[in-house]
Design an enzyme around this catalytic site. Structure first.
Site, PDB file in Angstrom:
ATOM      1  N   TYR A  67       0.983  -0.896  -0.337  1.00 23.62           N
ATOM      2  CA  TYR A  67      -0.284   0.060   0.070  1.00 23.62           C
ATOM      3  C   TYR A  67       1.242   1.484  -0.300  1.00 23.62           C
ATOM      4  O   TYR A  67       1.915   1.127   0.710  1.00 23.62           O
ATOM      5  CB  TYR A  67      -1.048   0.164   1.272  1.00 23.62           C
ATOM      6  CG  TYR A  67      -2.596  -0.050   0.985  1.00 23.62           C
ATOM      7  CD1 TYR A  67      -2.839   1.030   0.334  1.00 23.62           C
ATOM      8  CD2 TYR A  67      -2.600  -1.589   1.088  1.00 23.62           C
ATOM      9  CE1 TYR A  67      -4.091   0.834  -0.366  1.00 23.62           C
ATOM     10  CE2 TYR A  67      -4.626  -1.783   0.757  1.00 23.62           C
ATOM     11  CZ  TYR A  67      -5.214  -0.660   0.175  1.00 23.62           C
ATOM     12  OH  TYR A  67      -6.349  -0.776  -0.475  1.00 23.62           O
ATOM     13  N   GLU A  69      -0.226   4.346  -0.277  1.00 22.11           N
ATOM     14  CA  GLU A  69      -1.462   6.657  -0.687  1.00 22.11           C
ATOM     15  C   GLU A  69      -0.660   7.466  -0.323  1.00 22.11           C
ATOM     16  O   GLU A  69       0.228   7.121   0.777  1.00 22.11           O
ATOM     17  CB  GLU A  69      -2.392   5.653   0.215  1.00 22.11           C
ATOM     18  CG  GLU A  69      -3.876   4.694  -0.366  1.00 22.11           C
ATOM     19  CD  GLU A  69      -4.877   4.661   0.707  1.00 22.11           C
ATOM     20  OE1 GLU A  69      -5.367   5.775   1.392  1.00 22.11           O
ATOM     21  OE2 GLU A  69      -5.404   3.901   0.358  1.00 22.11           O
ATOM     22  N   ASP A 244      -7.629  13.810 -24.083  1.00 21.71           N
ATOM     23  CA  ASP A 244      -7.415  12.861 -23.857  1.00 21.71           C
ATOM     24  C   ASP A 244      -6.302  11.537 -25.252  1.00 21.71           C
ATOM     25  O   ASP A 244      -7.163  11.801 -25.881  1.00 21.71           O
ATOM     26  CB  ASP A 244      -8.657  12.137 -23.460  1.00 21.71           C
ATOM     27  CG  ASP A 244      -8.488  10.620 -23.351  1.00 21.71           C
ATOM     28  OD1 ASP A 244      -7.666  10.082 -24.005  1.00 21.71           O
ATOM     29  OD2 ASP A 244      -9.379   9.815 -22.692  1.00 21.71           O
ATOM     30  N   THR A 273      -3.688   6.311 -21.601  1.00 26.18           N
ATOM     31  CA  THR A 273      -3.559   5.337 -21.145  1.00 26.18           C
ATOM     32  C   THR A 273      -2.246   5.058 -21.530  1.00 26.18           C
ATOM     33  O   THR A 273      -1.870   5.286 -22.161  1.00 26.18           O
ATOM     34  CB  THR A 273      -4.410   4.241 -21.327  1.00 26.18           C
ATOM     35  OG1 THR A 273      -4.672   3.840 -23.062  1.00 26.18           O
ATOM     36  CG2 THR A 273      -6.374   4.199 -21.490  1.00 26.18           C
ATOM     37  N   LYS A 276      -1.811   1.488 -24.920  1.00 26.30           N
ATOM     38  CA  LYS A 276      -2.223   1.272 -26.367  1.00 26.30           C
ATOM     39  C   LYS A 276      -1.266   1.585 -27.424  1.00 26.30           C
ATOM     40  O   LYS A 276      -0.231   0.734 -26.681  1.00 26.30           O
ATOM     41  CB  LYS A 276      -3.395   2.466 -26.761  1.00 26.30           C
ATOM     42  CG  LYS A 276      -4.362   1.821 -25.294  1.00 26.30           C
ATOM     43  CD  LYS A 276      -6.208   2.854 -25.895  1.00 26.30           C
ATOM     44  CE  LYS A 276      -6.646   3.428 -24.966  1.00 26.30           C
ATOM     45  NZ  LYS A 276      -7.926   2.367 -24.841  1.00 26.30           N
TER      46      LYS A 276
HETATM   47  N1  PLP Z   1      -9.803   7.339 -23.428  1.00 25.35           N
HETATM   48  C1  PLP Z   1      -9.911   6.699 -24.484  1.00 25.35           C
HETATM   49  C2  PLP Z   1      -9.736   7.990 -25.599  1.00 25.35           C
HETATM   50  C3  PLP Z   1     -10.529   5.597 -24.556  1.00 25.35           C
HETATM   51  O1  PLP Z   1      -9.802   4.743 -25.764  1.00 25.35           O
HETATM   52  C4  PLP Z   1     -10.255   3.765 -23.567  1.00 25.35           C
HETATM   53  C5  PLP Z   1     -10.685   2.977 -23.491  1.00 25.35           C
HETATM   54  O2  PLP Z   1     -10.416   2.379 -24.505  1.00 25.35           O
HETATM   55  C6  PLP Z   1     -10.378   5.240 -22.474  1.00 25.35           C
HETATM   56  C7  PLP Z   1     -10.111   6.677 -21.549  1.00 25.35           C
HETATM   57  C8  PLP Z   1      -9.911   4.667 -20.739  1.00 25.35           C
HETATM   58  O3  PLP Z   1      -8.893   3.477 -21.280  1.00 25.35           O
HETATM   59  P1  PLP Z   1      -9.509   2.116 -19.589  1.00 25.35           P
HETATM   60  O4  PLP Z   1     -10.205   1.074 -20.571  1.00 25.35           O
HETATM   61  O5  PLP Z   1      -7.764   2.220 -19.485  1.00 25.35           O
HETATM   62  O6  PLP Z   1      -9.612   2.915 -18.623  1.00 25.35           O
END
Ligand code: PLP
Length: 480
Positions: A67, A69, A244, A273, A276
């Site tokens: 842990y 945190e 994002d 993420t 990917k």
């Molecule tokens: N944001 C985008 C643009 C995504 O394509 C995805 C997943 O497909 C996510 C967020 C969410 O990612 P996770 O599945 O790791 O929560």
């Protein structure tokens, strides 16, 4: 084969599987079967990749037991020295790789990274001013009336995000996701004539709607987004620009997306993420400008529990890999391959959303084959080609059946396939789809059932296997 002639990675996995088999043989068998299946299939899922053995191994260890945190050097638990080492390293690699002012590597996934980002912006722009007005340092110091007002204000904010059928993501303010329940959301789409983001329409909408946050980024948009223009629009209406980059982080890391197309210099906050196109472990990350750093670092306990130190260790390994010069070559090959795949499909008469691609993905509109995305996805799987169905702009078949198939090249590029193979793959995909017709269920037309012409699945599956033989997956790993 004697142990002495096995690679260290083969030995590591053989011993690990022996240990697992001794407790639950079915899990050991499933892990082995998964490697076998991944090796045998042609993976075109745009959001998947193959992490390196070093990244995978960094995740499977006793860091998982800890842990931690808090943040580096400031934990709520004792004994976090080694966690501090890996978290600090992962954050440093992330900052250096992306040229970001601040990196927060604790989010467990992309959705978590987005939640951290939303709440960091809400804390900066709604909570902090409310605390200042009440002359309070902490939310615990607010009286009941001020606290009730603040809670209402936090729940009364607006977000502008890309519509789902234009390629946006559920976490960008859509009702099935918590983001749609937290924010009043309005979507921007693409120009129906070109399929491209319509910045003028977006600006007009932003001026009317006055969102707190504009979210750029996508899961299924095959072109580039100009983040400089997005930031200009955000600034004009007083919004925070959040990008994002979950899908295209590898292209940013590999310097394929630069200038106006690199979100880091333009957005106040960027989420991603790590699994990917970035090719790391499953996880998320937030990069931000210094002004938001303090709020971002409060991700735990705001919306996250304890961090996953084993995954942060794997993030540090994967980010170190992405800082190597080879990664730039990899990122460029992802895009070259996507282009070759698009070209190959176009030459065979396929219809592509926007007519092609600039990034790692191709959105194939399968309506010209007279089938739904669901039928296409299933037929391709019969031929060992793994894809996922995806809505296309103004999709008449909705989000479940869809009219599209999303194809991505990060995984096959990791495997070593190149542009010549992409042309062969375009041919295999076209052969399957041209051989597929809608089927019936209980005598009625169905959007799911399909009929594949005799022999097509076996023939294409055989060709897929032959093609992949030249590109072994995890070649250093032999499970025996
Ligand atoms: N944001 C985008 C643009 C995504 O394509 C995805 C997943 O497909 C996510 C967020 C969410 O990612 P996770 O599945 O790791 O929560």
């Amino acid at each position: 084969m004697s142990d002495a002639s096995l690679s260290s990675e083969s030995l590591a996995y053989r011993h690990a599987l022996d240990a697992i088999r001794a407790v639950e043989p079915a899990v050991a068998a499933a892990i082995g079967a998964e490697l076998h299946d991944q090796r045998e299939s042609l993976k075109l899922i745009a959001s998947e990749n193959y992490a390196s053995p070093a990244t995978l191994l960094a995740m499977g260890n006793w860091f998982s037991d800890k842990y931690a945190e808090g943040t580096v050097g400031r934990r709520f638990y004792a004994g976090c020295k080694n966690v501090d080492t890996v978290e600090a390293l992962a954050a440093e690699h992330a900052r250096e790789l992306f040229g970001a002012q601040h990196a927060y590597v604790q989010p467990h996934s992309g959705i978590d990274a987005n939640l951290v980002a939303f709440w960091a912006v809400l804390a900066q722009r709604v909570e902090s001013p409310a605390l200042a007005r009440a002359q309070a340092r902490h939310v615990n110091d607010l009286n009941e009336a001020d606290w009730a007002t603040l809670r209402r204000e936090l729940g009364d904010q607006r977000m502008l995000g890309m519509s789902l059928d234009a390629g946006g993501h559920l976490t960008h303010g859509f009702r099935p996701n918590i983001s749609g329940k937290m924010f009043e959301q309005r979507s921007y789409g693409t120009d129906p004539a070109t399929g491209l983001v319509d910045y003028d329409a977006l600006a007009t909408s932003a001026r009317e709607f006055r969102p707190l946050i504009i979210v750029a980024g996508y899961s299924a948009y095959p072109r580039l987004v100009n983040f400089r223009i997005m930031r200009e629009i955000a600034d004009e209406v007083g919004a925070t620009l959040m990008v994002d980059m979950a899908h295209f982080a590898g292209l940013v890391a590999g310097k394929v997306l630069t200038g106006d197309f690199d979100p880091i210099p333009h957005a106040q906050i960027v989420t991603t993420t790590t699994h990917k196109s970035l090719r790391g472990p499953r996880g998320g990350m937030v990069l931000c400008q210094t002004e938001l750093a303090e709020q971002v670092d409060r991700g735990c306990p705001m919306v996250l529990g304890g961090p996953l130190p084993h995954v942060m260790a794997a993030k540090a390994v994967a980010l170190a890999e992405a800082r190597r010069p080879e990664f730039r070559d990899y990122a460029q090959r992802i895009v070259d391959n996507a282009n070759a795949l698009a070209e190959g499909l176009l030459q065979r008469g396929a219809k592509l959303v926007t007519g092609g691609t600039d990034n790692h993905l191709v959105l194939l509109d399968v309506s010209s084959y007279g089938i739904t995305g669901r039928q296409a996805e299933s037929a391709l799987l019969d031929a060992n080609i793994v894809t996922n169905r995806n809505a296309v702009p103004q999709d008449g078949n909705g989000a479940w059946y869809t009219s599209g198939i999303r194809l991505g090249t990060p995984a096959l590029t990791t495997r070593g396939l190149g542009t010549a193979e992409m042309d062969q793959i375009a041919d295999l995909i076209h052969t399957v789809l041209a051989g597929t017709t809608p089927g019936t269920t209980g005598g009625k037309p169905s959007k799911a059932a399909y009929v594949l012409a005799d022999g097509v699945a076996d023939r294409v599956a055989g060709q897929t296997t032959d093609l992949l033989k030249g590109f072994p997956l995890y070649p250093t790993i032999d499970l025996g």
